[in-house]
Design an enzyme around this catalytic site. Structure first.
Site, PDB file in Angstrom:
ATOM      1  N   ASN A 177      75.607 -83.769-158.124  1.00 65.86           N
ATOM      2  CA  ASN A 177      76.127 -82.636-158.878  1.00 65.86           C
ATOM      3  C   ASN A 177      75.076 -82.299-159.921  1.00 65.86           C
ATOM      4  O   ASN A 177      74.711 -83.160-160.724  1.00 65.86           O
ATOM      5  CB  ASN A 177      77.443 -83.044-159.561  1.00 65.86           C
ATOM      6  CG  ASN A 177      77.965 -81.993-160.506  1.00 65.86           C
ATOM      7  OD1 ASN A 177      77.587 -80.822-160.417  1.00 65.86           O
ATOM      8  ND2 ASN A 177      78.845 -82.396-161.407  1.00 65.86           N
ATOM      9  N   GLY A 178      74.559 -81.066-159.903  1.00 65.70           N
ATOM     10  CA  GLY A 178      73.558 -80.694-160.897  1.00 65.70           C
ATOM     11  C   GLY A 178      72.460 -79.851-160.287  1.00 65.70           C
ATOM     12  O   GLY A 178      72.601 -79.340-159.168  1.00 65.70           O
TER      13      GLY A 178
ATOM     14  N   GLU B 150      91.391 -62.390-172.991  1.00 74.11           N
ATOM     15  CA  GLU B 150      91.847 -63.497-172.143  1.00 74.11           C
ATOM     16  C   GLU B 150      92.709 -62.981-170.986  1.00 74.11           C
ATOM     17  O   GLU B 150      92.587 -63.439-169.853  1.00 74.11           O
ATOM     18  CB  GLU B 150      92.603 -64.530-173.004  1.00 74.11           C
ATOM     19  CG  GLU B 150      93.235 -65.683-172.259  1.00 74.11           C
ATOM     20  CD  GLU B 150      92.259 -66.589-171.509  1.00 74.11           C
ATOM     21  OE1 GLU B 150      91.034 -66.421-171.650  1.00 74.11           O
ATOM     22  OE2 GLU B 150      92.740 -67.445-170.751  1.00 74.11           O
TER      23      GLU B 150
ATOM     24  N   HIS C 154      85.721 -44.814-178.301  1.00 72.43           N
ATOM     25  CA  HIS C 154      84.257 -44.785-178.306  1.00 72.43           C
ATOM     26  C   HIS C 154      83.668 -45.015-176.917  1.00 72.43           C
ATOM     27  O   HIS C 154      82.507 -45.413-176.801  1.00 72.43           O
ATOM     28  CB  HIS C 154      83.730 -45.819-179.310  1.00 72.43           C
ATOM     29  CG  HIS C 154      84.210 -45.542-180.702  1.00 72.43           C
ATOM     30  ND1 HIS C 154      83.634 -44.608-181.519  1.00 72.43           N
ATOM     31  CD2 HIS C 154      85.270 -46.044-181.387  1.00 72.43           C
ATOM     32  CE1 HIS C 154      84.297 -44.561-182.669  1.00 72.43           C
ATOM     33  NE2 HIS C 154      85.293 -45.428-182.611  1.00 72.43           N
TER      34      HIS C 154
ATOM     35  N   TRP D 221      79.702 -76.817-154.814  1.00 72.05           N
ATOM     36  CA  TRP D 221      79.573 -75.479-155.384  1.00 72.05           C
ATOM     37  C   TRP D 221      78.087 -75.187-155.309  1.00 72.05           C
ATOM     38  O   TRP D 221      77.287 -75.804-156.023  1.00 72.05           O
ATOM     39  CB  TRP D 221      80.074 -75.480-156.822  1.00 72.05           C
ATOM     40  CG  TRP D 221      80.158 -74.117-157.427  1.00 72.05           C
ATOM     41  CD1 TRP D 221      81.225 -73.253-157.367  1.00 72.05           C
ATOM     42  CD2 TRP D 221      79.149 -73.450-158.196  1.00 72.05           C
ATOM     43  NE1 TRP D 221      80.934 -72.094-158.054  1.00 72.05           N
ATOM     44  CE2 TRP D 221      79.654 -72.187-158.572  1.00 72.05           C
ATOM     45  CE3 TRP D 221      77.863 -73.781-158.600  1.00 72.05           C
ATOM     46  CZ2 TRP D 221      78.944 -71.265-159.321  1.00 72.05           C
ATOM     47  CZ3 TRP D 221      77.135 -72.860-159.351  1.00 72.05           C
ATOM     48  CH2 TRP D 221      77.683 -71.618-159.709  1.00 72.05           C
TER      49      TRP D 221
ATOM     50  N   LYS E 127      85.735 -75.288-161.735  1.00 70.03           N
ATOM     51  CA  LYS E 127      86.489 -75.607-162.946  1.00 70.03           C
ATOM     52  C   LYS E 127      85.575 -75.995-164.110  1.00 70.03           C
ATOM     53  O   LYS E 127      85.746 -75.508-165.216  1.00 70.03           O
ATOM     54  CB  LYS E 127      87.471 -76.743-162.630  1.00 70.03           C
ATOM     55  CG  LYS E 127      88.350 -77.143-163.802  1.00 70.03           C
ATOM     56  CD  LYS E 127      89.364 -76.078-164.127  1.00 70.03           C
ATOM     57  CE  LYS E 127      90.232 -76.448-165.306  1.00 70.03           C
ATOM     58  NZ  LYS E 127      90.929 -75.259-165.837  1.00 70.03           N
TER      59      LYS E 127
ATOM     60  N   CYS F 288      80.808 -79.014-158.317  1.00 71.05           N
ATOM     61  CA  CYS F 288      80.725 -80.064-157.313  1.00 71.05           C
ATOM     62  C   CYS F 288      81.573 -81.271-157.726  1.00 71.05           C
ATOM     63  O   CYS F 288      81.558 -81.664-158.883  1.00 71.05           O
ATOM     64  CB  CYS F 288      79.316 -80.574-157.064  1.00 71.05           C
ATOM     65  SG  CYS F 288      78.179 -79.302-156.521  1.00 71.05           S
TER      66      CYS F 288
ATOM     67  N   ARG G 138      86.567 -78.356-158.209  1.00 69.15           N
ATOM     68  CA  ARG G 138      85.224 -78.304-158.801  1.00 69.15           C
ATOM     69  C   ARG G 138      84.218 -77.561-157.920  1.00 69.15           C
ATOM     70  O   ARG G 138      83.098 -77.296-158.349  1.00 69.15           O
ATOM     71  CB  ARG G 138      84.702 -79.730-159.048  1.00 69.15           C
ATOM     72  CG  ARG G 138      85.506 -80.494-160.045  1.00 69.15           C
ATOM     73  CD  ARG G 138      84.992 -81.903-160.152  1.00 69.15           C
ATOM     74  NE  ARG G 138      83.711 -81.973-160.812  1.00 69.15           N
ATOM     75  CZ  ARG G 138      83.548 -82.128-162.122  1.00 69.15           C
ATOM     76  NH1 ARG G 138      84.589 -82.248-162.896  1.00 69.15           N
ATOM     77  NH2 ARG G 138      82.340 -82.181-162.636  1.00 69.15           N
TER      78      ARG G 138
ATOM     79  N   GLU H 209      89.557 -63.257-162.772  1.00 68.65           N
ATOM     80  CA  GLU H 209      89.229 -64.539-162.139  1.00 68.65           C
ATOM     81  C   GLU H 209      89.981 -64.772-160.843  1.00 68.65           C
ATOM     82  O   GLU H 209      89.431 -65.253-159.880  1.00 68.65           O
ATOM     83  CB  GLU H 209      89.635 -65.710-163.051  1.00 68.65           C
ATOM     84  CG  GLU H 209      88.742 -66.007-164.168  1.00 68.65           C
ATOM     85  CD  GLU H 209      89.141 -67.323-164.824  1.00 68.65           C
ATOM     86  OE1 GLU H 209      88.394 -68.279-164.694  1.00 68.65           O
ATOM     87  OE2 GLU H 209      90.209 -67.383-165.461  1.00 68.65           O
TER      88      GLU H 209
ATOM     89  N   LYS I 116      91.817 -63.512-167.061  1.00 75.61           N
ATOM     90  CA  LYS I 116      92.728 -64.164-166.103  1.00 75.61           C
ATOM     91  C   LYS I 116      92.867 -63.300-164.857  1.00 75.61           C
ATOM     92  O   LYS I 116      92.807 -63.790-163.735  1.00 75.61           O
ATOM     93  CB  LYS I 116      94.127 -64.401-166.704  1.00 75.61           C
ATOM     94  CG  LYS I 116      94.248 -65.462-167.750  1.00 75.61           C
ATOM     95  CD  LYS I 116      94.146 -66.886-167.225  1.00 75.61           C
ATOM     96  CE  LYS I 116      92.739 -67.375-167.181  1.00 75.61           C
ATOM     97  NZ  LYS I 116      92.209 -68.080-168.322  1.00 75.61           N
TER      98      LYS I 116
HETATM   99  C1  AGP Z   1      88.874 -70.077-167.660  1.00 71.65           C
HETATM  100  O1  AGP Z   1      89.926 -69.594-166.934  1.00 71.65           O
HETATM  101  C2  AGP Z   1      87.649 -70.341-166.976  1.00 71.65           C
HETATM  102  N1  AGP Z   1      87.750 -70.731-165.663  1.00 71.65           N
HETATM  103  C3  AGP Z   1      86.383 -70.594-167.736  1.00 71.65           C
HETATM  104  O2  AGP Z   1      86.091 -69.423-168.432  1.00 71.65           O
HETATM  105  C4  AGP Z   1      86.358 -71.793-168.724  1.00 71.65           C
HETATM  106  O3  AGP Z   1      87.192 -71.546-169.795  1.00 71.65           O
HETATM  107  C5  AGP Z   1      84.911 -72.033-169.184  1.00 71.65           C
HETATM  108  O4  AGP Z   1      84.125 -72.363-168.078  1.00 71.65           O
HETATM  109  C6  AGP Z   1      84.799 -73.097-170.249  1.00 71.65           C
HETATM  110  O5  AGP Z   1      85.236 -74.329-169.781  1.00 71.65           O
HETATM  111  P1  AGP Z   1      85.494 -75.540-170.778  1.00 71.65           P
HETATM  112  O6  AGP Z   1      86.608 -75.121-171.675  1.00 71.65           O
HETATM  113  O7  AGP Z   1      85.854 -76.683-169.896  1.00 71.65           O
HETATM  114  O8  AGP Z   1      84.242 -75.763-171.550  1.00 71.65           O
END
Ligand code: AGP
Length: 608
Positions: free
Chosen positions: A100-101, A481, A504, A74, A603, A2, A27, A488, A485
């Site tokens: 937000n929360g 990673e 395995h 969100w 984010k 949010c 956000r 996501e 990517k």
């Molecule tokens: C990465 O592409 C993500 N969107 C997500 O995994 C992110 O890295 C994670 O939420 C941690 O965020 P931060 O580094 O702001 O703590």
């Protein structure tokens, strides 16, 4: 999660708030809304879906005033409908809030208000905050202060009041709020990116504080109602860095910003001769450092992947046993914490709820607490005893790119600093410091890779519902990673795996044309990885390999090579991830998806 904003000043509030929401949309983007105070009432416009729906409503139903609040959501409590969008107001229309929360005592408060005859109009916990404030009487800060003990959980709230048209009130417990002070105006927002273009003079609100914000000043109170004195800080981020600058997406811009981001991160942690790492002035107390015998790295998502690389570096260079934990697990598993343990919270935003909780647990047990963080002034930055600040600049794309590579750099800087502190520095350190300084050029080379190479790799991945990413050793986290990517932003399932583990289980997935992306750079275990790739080929699967341009052995096995330059093995993760970022980006664009705002994600995950 949010984005929230509040404005009080002399300009028309709707364009200011909409502009701020546009900058905060990363956000959350389930619904959006705005409230304006004026002519003795609070008027609200809300719309489900992306911000453009609200912008259209605001165009057709103009609101006027110079005080207001806005929100991009969100969803947590309640579906992403217009009724559940923020702002929410109380029954009498005296107060409207954005939030937000998550309120953990949502059910109890809701039942209590229904019992008291309040006609609730949404499924949100946010409406409960508005209703509670609306039922209070008396002068303004008191109406807010009175309800704070009733709120259990996480909240950052900005409120406007019908009877106080020149005031916004902000309070928080958990999620961040920053107040920007401009000329004849003030803006409250959940992230500095929303206000950088108007002012760089800011004040970060602390937990349990209430800010009464007027265009000519801010009154800060603690939870007992006592005044708090705090001076403002001047941000050094440039407003231009939160624009797309000619790129189609923020993610692409941020991928291409990596050489500069890395350069800035390296330079800011080197000594004057640029021959060694210094952590002076970052809060690392030498006496406490003497005691360190173990390291814990705690993080989420991409930052957790950076921590896995950090473990390799710290153990190899410093001989310190290093554990890496998901912050969400660490905080609930009673970790063995002592004063000889250095705990580092790794976080781009510095606002991830689980990482912050893990950090505060470590602090409460007397461990030395550090953070690798990208945001000066963030909660992690303020909580930690010591900070290695990555210099990636604002990262807007939900998929983290430049923050990740600068975190990898920070991990190496930290390992070198710990090694130097322990008296172990030698010519390897000099070599690594030199290589760190030439790294931006290596990244630039990778970024200039032939488009045709990516076109083929994109075709191979975008038509396949599943793929496997394989790596070994220090490159295994890069396989994780790369897979993250792709998942996501393209919504294609991808699994990151240590190549030696393939036999395995995951090998059962392989069949004709199944794409396998491998990290086949020149490492001590490359022969073994090539053996794994032979097994992949034998089952008809296709191999895309990230490898140095002149690797004959890889050329013979792979269907396609994504070339990277030669660098020191400890720096390989940093160059190797770049083609995988570009690959994920190209696949998402090919599939016509919203790269910067992928579905269901936000984010900064500021709730548990
Ligand atoms: C990465 O592409 C993500 N969107 C997500 O995994 C992110 O890295 C994670 O939420 C941690 O965020 P931060 O580094 O702001 O703590």
């Amino acid at each position: 999660m949010c984005g929230i904003i509040g404005y009080v000043g002399v300009d028309e509030v709707v364009p200011v708030v909409l502009d701020g929401l546009r900058r905060l949309e990363y956000r959350g983007y389930d619904s959006a809304g705005i409230a304006v105070v004026g002519a003795g009432e609070i008027r609200i416009l809300r719309a489900a879906g992306k911000l453009r729906n609200l912008e259209q409503r605001a165009y057709h139903e103009p609101l006027h005033g110079t005080t207001g609040i806005g929100h991009t959501r969100w969803a947590t409590h309640g579906a992403p409908t217009e009724a559940n969008a923020h702002p929410q107001r109380d029954v009498s229309g005296a107060v409207a809030v954005v939030h937000n929360g998550i309120l953990e005592n949502y059910s109890d408060l809701r039942a209590e208000l229904i019992e008291a005859g309040v006609d609730l109009t949404s499924d949100t916990d946010t409406e409960l905050i508005a209703q509670l404030i609306g039922r209070e009487k008396g002068p303004l800060p008191e109406r807010v202060r009175a309800i704070l003990p009733r709120l259990h959980g996480q909240y950052a709230v900005v409120a406007v009041f019908k009877d106080e048209p020149d005031v916004v009130v902000a309070f928080r417990q958990g999620p961040p709020l920053v107040i920007g002070i401009g000329e004849d105006e003030a803006i409250v927002a959940s992230d500095v990116v929303a206000l950088l273009h108007r002012t760089r003079e800011v004040l970060f609100l602390d937990d349990n504080e209430i800010a009464v914000v007027r265009r000519d000043g801010i009154e800060l109170l603690d939870s007992a109602g006592d005044h708090v004195e705090r001076s403002t800080e001047t941000l050094d981020w440039d407003a231009g860095r939160v624009e797309k600058g000619g790129y189609r997406h923020f993610m692409l811009k941020e991928i291409f910003e990596q050489p500069d981001a890395i350069r800035n991160t390296v330079v800011s942690h080197l000594d004057a001769a640029r021959s060694g790492v210094i952590l002076d002035g970052l809060g690392f107390d030498p006496e406490k450092m003497d005691k360190i015998r173990r390291v814990h790295l705690v993080a989420c998502g991409t930052s957790w992947h950076a921590s896995l690389v950090g473990k390799f570096l710290i153990e190899k260079l410093c001989g310190l046993p290093t554990d890496v934990d998901y912050a969400s697990e660490y905080r609930y598993r009673s970790p063995l914490l002592r004063d000889d343990t250095l705990v580092i919270g790794v976080t781009q935003s510095g606002e991830t709820a689980d990482t912050l909780a893990a950090m505060s647990l470590a602090k409460s047990q007397g461990s030395l607490l550090g953070t690798v963080c990208n945001v000066r002034g963030s909660s992690a930055w303020r909580e930690a005893d010591a900070t290695i600040l990555t210099q990636a600049g604002p990262e807007i794309g939900v998929a983290s790119t430049k923050a990740f590579t600068t975190q990898l750099v920070a991990m190496l800087l930290l390992a070198l600093a710990l090694r130097k502190h322990g008296g172990g520095a030698d010519e390897l350190d000099t070599e690594l410091v030199h290589q760190l300084q030439t790294l931006p050029v290596a990244i630039e080379k990778t970024l200039s890779m032939e488009r045709a190479t990516f076109r083929r790799a994109t075709e191979m991945l975008s038509g396949a519902p599943n793929s496997l990413f394989l790596g070994r050793g220090i490159l295994y986290p890069i396989a994780l990673e790369g897979a993250l990517k792709l998942k996501e932003i393209s919504y294609l399932h991808a699994e990151g795996y240590p190549a030696g583990e393939m036999k395995h289980g995951p090998i059962a997935l392989l069949q004709d044309g199944f794409p396998v992306v491998s990290l086949a750079l020149n490492t001590a275990t490359r022969e073994k990885l090539l053996g794994n790739l032979m097994e992949v080929r034998a089952r008809g699967a296709s191999v895309i390999a990230v490898a140095e341009a002149d690797s004959k052995a890889v050329d013979e096995i792979a269907d396609l090579v994504l070339p990277v330059p030669h660098v020191h093995p400890l720096l390989q993760p940093i160059v190797a991830v770049v083609p995988l970022q570009l690959l994920a980006y190209n696949v998402a664009v090919e599939l016509g998806l919203d790269v910067d705002q992928p579905r269901n994600l936000a984010k900064s995950v500021t709730v548990e």
